[in-house]
Design a protein around this motif. Sequence first.
Motif, PDB file in Angstrom:
ATOM      1  N   SER A 180     -75.885  -9.201  -3.248  1.00 44.12           N
ATOM      2  CA  SER A 180     -75.625  -9.090  -4.672  1.00 44.12           C
ATOM      3  C   SER A 180     -76.710  -8.250  -5.322  1.00 44.12           C
ATOM      4  N   CYS A 181     -76.337  -7.563  -6.377  1.00 47.09           N
ATOM      5  CA  CYS A 181     -77.292  -6.775  -7.155  1.00 47.09           C
ATOM      6  C   CYS A 181     -77.027  -7.074  -8.626  1.00 47.09           C
ATOM      7  N   ALA A 182     -78.003  -7.654  -9.285  1.00 47.46           N
ATOM      8  CA  ALA A 182     -77.893  -7.976 -10.705  1.00 47.46           C
ATOM      9  C   ALA A 182     -78.567  -6.889 -11.518  1.00 47.46           C
ATOM     10  N   ALA A 183     -77.836  -6.336 -12.469  1.00 46.29           N
ATOM     11  CA  ALA A 183     -78.366  -5.273 -13.313  1.00 46.29           C
ATOM     12  C   ALA A 183     -78.676  -5.810 -14.697  1.00 46.29           C
ATOM     13  N   SER A 184     -79.778  -5.354 -15.256  1.00 43.47           N
ATOM     14  CA  SER A 184     -80.118  -5.680 -16.637  1.00 43.47           C
ATOM     15  C   SER A 184     -80.624  -4.418 -17.305  1.00 43.47           C
ATOM     16  N   GLY A 185     -80.393  -4.343 -18.614  1.00 47.60           N
ATOM     17  CA  GLY A 185     -80.752  -3.139 -19.354  1.00 47.60           C
ATOM     18  C   GLY A 185     -79.719  -2.046 -19.134  1.00 47.60           C
ATOM     19  N   GLY A 186     -79.726  -1.050 -19.969  1.00 42.25           N
ATOM     20  CA  GLY A 186     -78.799   0.057 -19.843  1.00 42.25           C
ATOM     21  C   GLY A 186     -77.366  -0.360 -20.141  1.00 42.25           C
ATOM     22  N   THR A 187     -76.446   0.539 -19.852  1.00 38.86           N
ATOM     23  CA  THR A 187     -75.026   0.294 -20.102  1.00 38.86           C
ATOM     24  C   THR A 187     -74.323   0.197 -18.755  1.00 38.86           C
ATOM     25  N   PHE A 188     -74.180  -1.025 -18.274  1.00 39.13           N
ATOM     26  CA  PHE A 188     -73.635  -1.230 -16.925  1.00 39.13           C
ATOM     27  C   PHE A 188     -72.256  -0.606 -16.775  1.00 39.13           C
ATOM     28  N   SER A 189     -71.474  -0.650 -17.837  1.00 34.86           N
ATOM     29  CA  SER A 189     -70.106  -0.133 -17.755  1.00 34.86           C
ATOM     30  C   SER A 189     -70.054   1.373 -17.513  1.00 34.86           C
ATOM     31  N   ARG A 190     -71.184   2.028 -17.624  1.00 38.36           N
ATOM     32  CA  ARG A 190     -71.255   3.468 -17.346  1.00 38.36           C
ATOM     33  C   ARG A 190     -72.170   3.775 -16.161  1.00 38.36           C
ATOM     34  N   PHE A 191     -72.497   2.773 -15.381  1.00 36.26           N
ATOM     35  CA  PHE A 191     -73.311   2.985 -14.181  1.00 36.26           C
ATOM     36  C   PHE A 191     -72.430   3.255 -12.977  1.00 36.26           C
ATOM     37  N   ILE A 215     -69.891   2.953  -5.653  1.00 36.69           N
ATOM     38  CA  ILE A 215     -68.742   2.657  -6.498  1.00 36.69           C
ATOM     39  C   ILE A 215     -68.948   3.289  -7.861  1.00 36.69           C
ATOM     40  N   SER A 216     -67.895   3.929  -8.373  1.00 36.85           N
ATOM     41  CA  SER A 216     -67.971   4.508  -9.706  1.00 36.85           C
ATOM     42  C   SER A 216     -67.772   3.408 -10.743  1.00 36.85           C
ATOM     43  N   TRP A 217     -68.013   3.727 -12.005  1.00 31.77           N
ATOM     44  CA  TRP A 217     -67.810   2.676 -13.007  1.00 31.77           C
ATOM     45  C   TRP A 217     -66.332   2.406 -13.223  1.00 31.77           C
ATOM     46  N   GLY A 218     -65.487   3.303 -12.763  1.00 36.69           N
ATOM     47  CA  GLY A 218     -64.049   3.081 -12.837  1.00 36.69           C
ATOM     48  C   GLY A 218     -63.489   2.390 -11.602  1.00 36.69           C
ATOM     49  N   GLY A 219     -64.361   2.113 -10.599  1.00 35.39           N
ATOM     50  CA  GLY A 219     -63.903   1.368  -9.438  1.00 35.39           C
ATOM     51  C   GLY A 219     -63.590   2.179  -8.198  1.00 35.39           C
ATOM     52  N   TRP A 220     -63.773   3.487  -8.253  1.00 36.31           N
ATOM     53  CA  TRP A 220     -63.572   4.285  -7.042  1.00 36.31           C
ATOM     54  C   TRP A 220     -64.729   4.024  -6.084  1.00 36.31           C
ATOM     55  N   THR A 221     -64.424   3.951  -4.796  1.00 30.51           N
ATOM     56  CA  THR A 221     -65.448   3.587  -3.823  1.00 30.51           C
ATOM     57  C   THR A 221     -65.522   4.558  -2.662  1.00 30.51           C
ATOM     58  N   GLY A 222     -66.667   4.564  -2.015  1.00 29.60           N
ATOM     59  CA  GLY A 222     -66.864   5.338  -0.806  1.00 29.60           C
ATOM     60  C   GLY A 222     -67.841   4.630   0.101  1.00 29.60           C
ATOM     61  N   ASN A 223     -67.603   4.729   1.414  1.00 32.62           N
ATOM     62  CA  ASN A 223     -68.461   4.081   2.400  1.00 32.62           C
ATOM     63  C   ASN A 223     -68.950   5.107   3.406  1.00 32.62           C
ATOM     64  N   ALA A 224     -70.111   4.810   3.985  1.00 29.39           N
ATOM     65  CA  ALA A 224     -70.578   5.606   5.101  1.00 29.39           C
ATOM     66  C   ALA A 224     -69.685   5.332   6.314  1.00 29.39           C
ATOM     67  N   ASP A 225     -69.554   6.308   7.177  1.00 32.32           N
ATOM     68  CA  ASP A 225     -68.697   6.143   8.360  1.00 32.32           C
ATOM     69  C   ASP A 225     -69.137   4.958   9.216  1.00 32.32           C
ATOM     70  N   ALA A 226     -70.435   4.716   9.289  1.00 30.37           N
ATOM     71  CA  ALA A 226     -70.958   3.658  10.157  1.00 30.37           C
ATOM     72  C   ALA A 226     -70.518   2.266   9.719  1.00 30.37           C
ATOM     73  N   VAL A 227     -70.110   2.129   8.471  1.00 25.18           N
ATOM     74  CA  VAL A 227     -69.764   0.794   7.966  1.00 25.18           C
ATOM     75  C   VAL A 227     -68.353   0.759   7.398  1.00 25.18           C
ATOM     76  N   LYS A 228     -67.609   1.818   7.543  1.00 22.94           N
ATOM     77  CA  LYS A 228     -66.352   2.015   6.812  1.00 22.94           C
ATOM     78  C   LYS A 228     -65.394   0.846   6.912  1.00 22.94           C
ATOM     79  N   ASP A 229     -65.170   0.309   8.068  1.00 20.78           N
ATOM     80  CA  ASP A 229     -64.173  -0.749   8.225  1.00 20.78           C
ATOM     81  C   ASP A 229     -64.777  -2.133   8.208  1.00 20.78           C
ATOM     82  N   ARG A 230     -66.067  -2.232   7.917  1.00 19.37           N
ATOM     83  CA  ARG A 230     -66.743  -3.536   7.969  1.00 19.37           C
ATOM     84  C   ARG A 230     -67.353  -3.946   6.630  1.00 19.37           C
ATOM     85  N   PHE A 231     -67.780  -2.979   5.830  1.00 13.76           N
ATOM     86  CA  PHE A 231     -68.446  -3.287   4.567  1.00 13.76           C
ATOM     87  C   PHE A 231     -67.550  -2.894   3.399  1.00 13.76           C
TER      88      PHE A 231
END
Length: 126
Positions: free
Chosen positions: A21-32, A51-67
Amino acid sequence: QVQLLESGGGLVQAGASLRLSCAASGGTFSRFAMGWFRQAPEKEREFVAAISWGGWTGNADAVKDRFAISRDGAKKMVYLQMNSLKPEDTAVYYCAAVTTTARTSYYVRENQYIYWGQGTQVTVSS
């Protein structure tokens, strides 16, 4: 001031799962745009997932099907679900953030991020 705090690391056996988990504080999370990176002993830090703030995601090949990366805007949290862990996944895992105007943009290079957490250790035994 933006702060990122990772948690959820630990020592597990190969094949197990962990959720970081990563908890963010400060700034505008909705635009991170958010990312996870990792650094194994005596190796360069490397991209894991983003992950984009709109929910688009990308993974490294080494973890693609696991993470899988996800985010919860209401809680200002980003997660990294790690399944089928392998000894080579052993590393310190870092959360990173950058403000962006692009809903679909996520980033895979370290130098594209501004804010970084302190990291959480993940150790996978064989």
